[in-house]
Design an enzyme around this catalytic site. Sequence first.
Site, PDB file in Angstrom:
ATOM      1  N   HIS A   1       0.827  -1.201   0.000  1.00 51.04           N
ATOM      2  CA  HIS A   1       0.000   0.000   0.000  1.00 51.04           C
ATOM      3  C   HIS A   1       0.865   1.256   0.000  1.00 51.04           C
ATOM      4  O   HIS A   1       0.559   2.226  -0.698  1.00 51.04           O
ATOM      5  CB  HIS A   1      -0.918  -0.006   1.222  1.00 51.04           C
ATOM      6  CG  HIS A   1      -1.959  -1.077   1.192  1.00 51.04           C
ATOM      7  ND1 HIS A   1      -3.304  -0.833   1.289  1.00 51.04           N
ATOM      8  CD2 HIS A   1      -1.855  -2.424   1.052  1.00 51.04           C
ATOM      9  CE1 HIS A   1      -3.977  -1.966   1.215  1.00 51.04           C
ATOM     10  NE2 HIS A   1      -3.111  -2.951   1.081  1.00 51.04           N
TER      11      HIS A   1
ATOM     12  N   ASP B   1      -5.939   5.609   2.402  1.00 46.86           N
ATOM     13  CA  ASP B   1      -5.890   4.193   2.045  1.00 46.86           C
ATOM     14  C   ASP B   1      -7.256   3.551   2.243  1.00 46.86           C
ATOM     15  O   ASP B   1      -8.046   3.976   3.093  1.00 46.86           O
ATOM     16  CB  ASP B   1      -4.831   3.502   2.923  1.00 46.86           C
ATOM     17  CG  ASP B   1      -4.603   2.064   2.529  1.00 46.86           C
ATOM     18  OD1 ASP B   1      -5.401   1.198   2.966  1.00 46.86           O
ATOM     19  OD2 ASP B   1      -3.653   1.793   1.793  1.00 46.86           O
TER      20      ASP B   1
ATOM     21  N   TRP C   1      15.715 -11.041  -0.951  1.00 50.89           N
ATOM     22  CA  TRP C   1      15.267  -9.912  -1.769  1.00 50.89           C
ATOM     23  C   TRP C   1      16.167  -9.760  -2.981  1.00 50.89           C
ATOM     24  O   TRP C   1      17.373  -9.983  -2.912  1.00 50.89           O
ATOM     25  CB  TRP C   1      15.306  -8.619  -0.938  1.00 50.89           C
ATOM     26  CG  TRP C   1      14.719  -7.437  -1.644  1.00 50.89           C
ATOM     27  CD1 TRP C   1      13.415  -7.047  -1.661  1.00 50.89           C
ATOM     28  CD2 TRP C   1      15.424  -6.491  -2.472  1.00 50.89           C
ATOM     29  NE1 TRP C   1      13.261  -5.923  -2.440  1.00 50.89           N
ATOM     30  CE2 TRP C   1      14.479  -5.556  -2.950  1.00 50.89           C
ATOM     31  CE3 TRP C   1      16.756  -6.354  -2.861  1.00 50.89           C
ATOM     32  CZ2 TRP C   1      14.816  -4.503  -3.784  1.00 50.89           C
ATOM     33  CZ3 TRP C   1      17.098  -5.301  -3.702  1.00 50.89           C
ATOM     34  CH2 TRP C   1      16.130  -4.389  -4.141  1.00 50.89           C
TER      35      TRP C   1
ATOM     36  N   ASN D   1       0.926  -4.889  -7.073  1.00 49.65           N
ATOM     37  CA  ASN D   1       2.128  -4.142  -7.429  1.00 49.65           C
ATOM     38  C   ASN D   1       3.044  -4.961  -8.333  1.00 49.65           C
ATOM     39  O   ASN D   1       3.552  -4.466  -9.344  1.00 49.65           O
ATOM     40  CB  ASN D   1       2.889  -3.713  -6.173  1.00 49.65           C
ATOM     41  CG  ASN D   1       2.176  -2.621  -5.406  1.00 49.65           C
ATOM     42  OD1 ASN D   1       1.461  -1.825  -5.980  1.00 49.65           O
ATOM     43  ND2 ASN D   1       2.349  -2.604  -4.100  1.00 49.65           N
TER      44      ASN D   1
ATOM     45  N   GLU E   1       4.195  -4.379 -12.274  1.00 49.27           N
ATOM     46  CA  GLU E   1       5.614  -4.346 -12.645  1.00 49.27           C
ATOM     47  C   GLU E   1       5.911  -5.322 -13.779  1.00 49.27           C
ATOM     48  O   GLU E   1       6.680  -5.013 -14.693  1.00 49.27           O
ATOM     49  CB  GLU E   1       6.484  -4.658 -11.426  1.00 49.27           C
ATOM     50  CG  GLU E   1       6.507  -3.532 -10.406  1.00 49.27           C
ATOM     51  CD  GLU E   1       7.182  -3.902  -9.107  1.00 49.27           C
ATOM     52  OE1 GLU E   1       7.218  -3.063  -8.200  1.00 49.27           O
ATOM     53  OE2 GLU E   1       7.667  -5.051  -8.989  1.00 49.27           O
TER      54      GLU E   1
END
Length: 480
Positions: free
Chosen positions: A22, A119, A352, A374, A378
């Site tokens: 978010h 939000d 990561w 998201n 991408e």
Amino acid sequence: MISEIEATKPHVAVVSVPLMGHIIPLLEFSKRLVVDHDFHVSFLVITTKEASAAQDQLLQSPTFPPGLDVVYLPPIDVFSVTTDDMLMLTRLCVMVEESLKSLKSVLKELGELRAVVIDKFFTQAFDVCCELSIPAYLFYTSALVMLTFSLSLPTLDCEVEGEFVDLAEPLKVPGCPPFPIEDLFDPLKNRKIDEYKWLLFHCSRFHLAAGIFVNSWKELESVTYKAITEDPFFKQIPTPPVLPVGPLIKEEPPLTARDIEYLAWLDKQPSDSVLFVALGSGGTLTADQLTELAWGVELSHQRFIFVVRKPTNSSASAAVFTAGSDVDNPMTYLPEGFLERTQERGLVVPSWAPQVAVLKHPSTGGFLSHCGWNSTLETIINGVPLIAWPLFAEQRMNATILAEQVGIAVKPVVKPGESLVGREEVERVVRLVIEGEKGRDMRRKTGELKESAAKALEIGGSSHDALERMAKEWNAESNV
């Protein structure tokens, strides 16, 4: 301290909940207002002692444009308001409720505000903004199709007796494909639990917004956009103006030395030949599922970059509030000998990887993803097809839409009576995406959507113009 220059600009506050999925789009939305439309934006964030390392790193970026200020709401004591057995959404909403106590005073301290953008899980702020006579807008971080479902939920709650999961047919919502019952996200599976009650509470308040910004674009979801703006059902709710302003995705932070090594390895691989395996900032697998996934990737004999995180013994969303904090050695959790057997064709990355940079690289030919919105955006803007591996929240619903409606994803199949995706199925879908005809077809479709996304953000594009119209309206209010 606000500079004299910033003090002359129209001022907007943007309020996020403490989840990376978010914070990222709301922060990019704020940057657009500052850079493209010359606004001053105060970005309000809930602070806790257990804030994730990834969140801290993102919000402390030295590259924010002048005019974008991060404002931390007074910290809350998470342990005093939550319990260990709280599910993710309940935990989040309780934290938001506690932070609400300071919101009014913080907004008043910011001075004259043209608007507050909140939000979707902070709708209590509508009441605060009403008290302060500030127009309040909602930011919906997921797809338009999920917004239609959210707007329909209060009606479904009244009309459907019993549990949604006991229905014999898929749930039907105007402007959406039917939602298979098995794809409903977890809070919808038990209407007696707090998670469902919180979800219903927020969805039933969306109509209070002066407008709803959505991280999508008209051309991606044209049928849904037409329905939400023209169908009598949504006019009766009533639905506020809906403004698709996406795709808004995170700017990749500066690459580390290790990141550069990963990209250098990709430079040596053929075009569209590498599978990128990454399950988001907060998703984890069980040890058994991680083993099956690793074996399947190995058996496929395809090149790969595999982001490995510590397995969970609880829910797939176990790491959602601690994203970026996992530093465990992946060798501990992979099948014995995996690294040695695959070292010539793959990289294993702990915790990561620079996702946007990897997806942007021409050698990347597929993305095994949790289908968070998201990550979906991408992969679309970089033209990479998906292997859908949903874990929690609305990801199962996203996965079905991407596979069956949009045609850019394939979903692994779990055999009847089993709870895991087996290694043979993983091998099958990896080969299909990287070297199969279906993979080439999905790659072509994502390429078309990539062009569509770029046009939406250009001057004259649908998303750019939607935000520009709103910015002009707020500017006009400041000149009254």
